[in-house]
Design an enzyme around this catalytic site. Structure first.
Site, short mmCIF file in Angstrom:
data_model
loop_
_atom_site.label_atom_id
_atom_site.label_comp_id
_atom_site.label_asym_id
_atom_site.label_seq_id
_atom_site.Cartn_x
_atom_site.Cartn_y
_atom_site.Cartn_z
N ASN A 1 0.84 -1.19 0.00
CA ASN A 1 0.00 0.00 0.00
C ASN A 1 0.88 1.25 0.00
O ASN A 1 2.06 1.19 -0.34
CB ASN A 1 -0.99 -0.03 1.18
CG ASN A 1 -2.35 0.51 0.80
OD1 ASN A 1 -2.48 1.59 0.24
ND2 ASN A 1 -3.38 -0.28 1.07
N HIS B 1 3.61 -0.22 -2.46
CA HIS B 1 3.99 -1.64 -2.55
C HIS B 1 5.50 -1.88 -2.48
O HIS B 1 6.00 -2.84 -3.06
CB HIS B 1 3.42 -2.27 -3.81
CG HIS B 1 1.92 -2.25 -3.88
ND1 HIS B 1 1.12 -2.22 -2.76
CD2 HIS B 1 1.07 -2.26 -4.95
CE1 HIS B 1 -0.16 -2.21 -3.13
NE2 HIS B 1 -0.22 -2.23 -4.43
N HIS C 1 -1.01 -10.00 -3.40
CA HIS C 1 -1.81 -9.10 -4.23
C HIS C 1 -2.51 -9.86 -5.36
O HIS C 1 -2.45 -9.47 -6.52
CB HIS C 1 -0.90 -8.01 -4.81
CG HIS C 1 -1.58 -6.71 -5.07
ND1 HIS C 1 -2.54 -6.55 -6.05
CD2 HIS C 1 -1.44 -5.49 -4.48
CE1 HIS C 1 -2.94 -5.30 -6.07
NE2 HIS C 1 -2.31 -4.63 -5.12
N TYR D 1 -5.46 -10.95 -7.74
CA TYR D 1 -6.66 -10.33 -8.32
C TYR D 1 -7.63 -11.45 -8.69
O TYR D 1 -7.29 -12.32 -9.48
CB TYR D 1 -6.31 -9.56 -9.59
CG TYR D 1 -5.50 -8.30 -9.43
CD1 TYR D 1 -6.04 -7.06 -9.76
CD2 TYR D 1 -4.17 -8.34 -9.01
CE1 TYR D 1 -5.29 -5.89 -9.66
CE2 TYR D 1 -3.41 -7.18 -8.90
CZ TYR D 1 -3.98 -5.97 -9.23
OH TYR D 1 -3.24 -4.81 -9.13
N GLN E 1 -7.49 -4.53 2.59
CA GLN E 1 -7.64 -3.51 1.56
C GLN E 1 -8.48 -4.09 0.44
O GLN E 1 -8.12 -5.11 -0.16
CB GLN E 1 -6.28 -3.08 1.01
CG GLN E 1 -6.33 -2.03 -0.09
CD GLN E 1 -6.41 -0.62 0.45
OE1 GLN E 1 -6.35 -0.41 1.66
NE2 GLN E 1 -6.53 0.36 -0.43
N GLU F 1 -6.72 -7.66 0.13
CA GLU F 1 -5.33 -7.70 0.60
C GLU F 1 -5.30 -7.56 2.12
O GLU F 1 -5.50 -6.46 2.65
CB GLU F 1 -4.54 -6.57 -0.04
CG GLU F 1 -4.63 -6.51 -1.56
CD GLU F 1 -4.24 -5.13 -2.07
OE1 GLU F 1 -3.17 -4.63 -1.68
OE2 GLU F 1 -5.03 -4.54 -2.84
#
Length: 353
Positions: free
Chosen positions: A85, A111, A181, A183, A288, A316
């Site tokens: 982040n 990150h 991370h 997706y 997150q 996250e």
């Protein structure tokens, strides 16, 4: 050997431009779930799970080759660090000393900087039913103080749980905040939107962002009641994403209710058309939620897919963003003699018929 264990296999995923080999590890459990991981960036490249009809799709965005992951500007499937982040204005202070880290997100760091954990080749090995990866970040890398030794393990069970465990030690006080991370799109990584996904986040507070910059926390910790951030009851994403925030979707940290370091269910993602479900458990203080707004734009992915805005969601697990610059947020400074630890579980399943 315990017959209930899911033992990973190893093969080569290819070679970096400097000639180093990238190893790939594959887990396949008794229920048709397959997870693949590479030691470049500790990346999860594939998560293949059956739908309600038994049809298997890859629900994890990614690239076809090493070359895609060598660049990986979106950190697809990667471990982000030292600090996931944002760090606002690319600077922070520890014990009265100011540090400047790489700015790779406008005026901010995100990150871990340009040459972050995402872009490192980790050492890797199989230990029983786990894949263990290790990276030693030298003192001063991307501007961070101290030599940081980080170990991440992956494990897949026959209960369809992908377990991720993190640990880290340091030689100097330094901020540490790690996550994976990945997706997700439960319809398949190449599906164009999240409209029919139903999201629930079991958090009664969140950290709002500044009016002037939707990526930087204001420093407040606010109640979700009466806001678009109240996801304690399931919400269809197609009915919500264009509204918050400012039409860019979610890029917000949700605070785990009564977090005490124990494993807790923090989020649930359902996709009724396929019948797939993802539950997220964590020992972390926050999660997150990022729905791939304006930073994903016509990205070429694997198997010919093109990833667009609102085609995926990241959940996250982590400490709060920009904690090193927010006095009201929980501490993220790791000191010599201490050990950072964190655990997250992604559990894949089906909706009840």
């Amino acid at each position: 050997m315990n017959k209930s264990q899911v033992l990973p296999t190893k093969d080569s995923f290819g070679y970096l431009t400097d000639g180093r080999e990238v190893n790939r590890y594959t887990f396949c459990n008794l229920n048709g779930v397959t997870v693949r991981i590479i030691d470049l960036g500790c990346v999860i490249t594939d998560i293949r799970v059956p739908d309600k009809e038994g049809v298997v799709h890859d629900i994890n965005l990614g690239y076809d080759s090493v070359q895609g992951y060598e660049k990986n500007p979106l950190s697809l499937g990667a471990i982000c660090g030292r600090v996931v982040n944002v760090i606002s204005n690319g600077k922070f202070s520890v014990d009265g000393q100011e540090y400047h880290v790489t700015k790779n997100f406008g005026n901010h760091s995100i990150h871990g900087g340009k040459k972050s954990f995402t872009h490192q080749l980790w050492s890797s090995s199989v230990e029983g039913d786990k894949v263990i990866m290790k990276y030693v970040s030298p003192d001063g890398e991307e501007g961070f103080p101290g030599e940081l030794t980080t170990i991440v393990s992956y494990q897949l069970t026959n209960e369809n749980e992908l377990k991720i465990e993190y640990s880290a030690t340091t030689t100097k006080p330094t901020p540490v905040n790690l996550t994976n991370h990945a997706y997700f799109n439960l319809a398949g990584h190449n599906y164009p939107n999240l409209d029919d996904h139903v999201l629930q986040i079991l958090a009664n507070k969140y950290t709002p962002t500044k009016e002037s910059d939707i990526y930087i926390p204001s420093g407040e910790i606010c109640d979700v009641t009466g806001t678009l951030f109240d996801l304690r009851e399931p919400v269809r994403l197609g009915d919500r994403l264009s509204e918050v925030p400012r039409g860019k979707g979610y890029f917000n940290n949700f605070c785990v209710t009564d977090a005490d370091g124990s494993m807790r269910l923090i989020a649930r993602l359902d996709h009724p058309p396929s019948g797939r479900r993802l539950d997220v458990y964590t020992t972390e203080l926050g999660v997150q939620c990022y729905t791939g707004g304006d930073t994903i734009d016509h990205t070429q992915g694997k198997e010919g897919a093109v990833y667009e805005k609102f085609c995926s969601i990241c959940l996250e697990t982590q400490h709060y963003p920009d904690s090193v610059n927010q006095k009201s947020f929980p501490n993220t400074i790791l000191r010599p003699g201490e050990q950072y630890t964190s655990k997250t579980v992604y559990r894949f399943g089906l909706l009840e018929q």
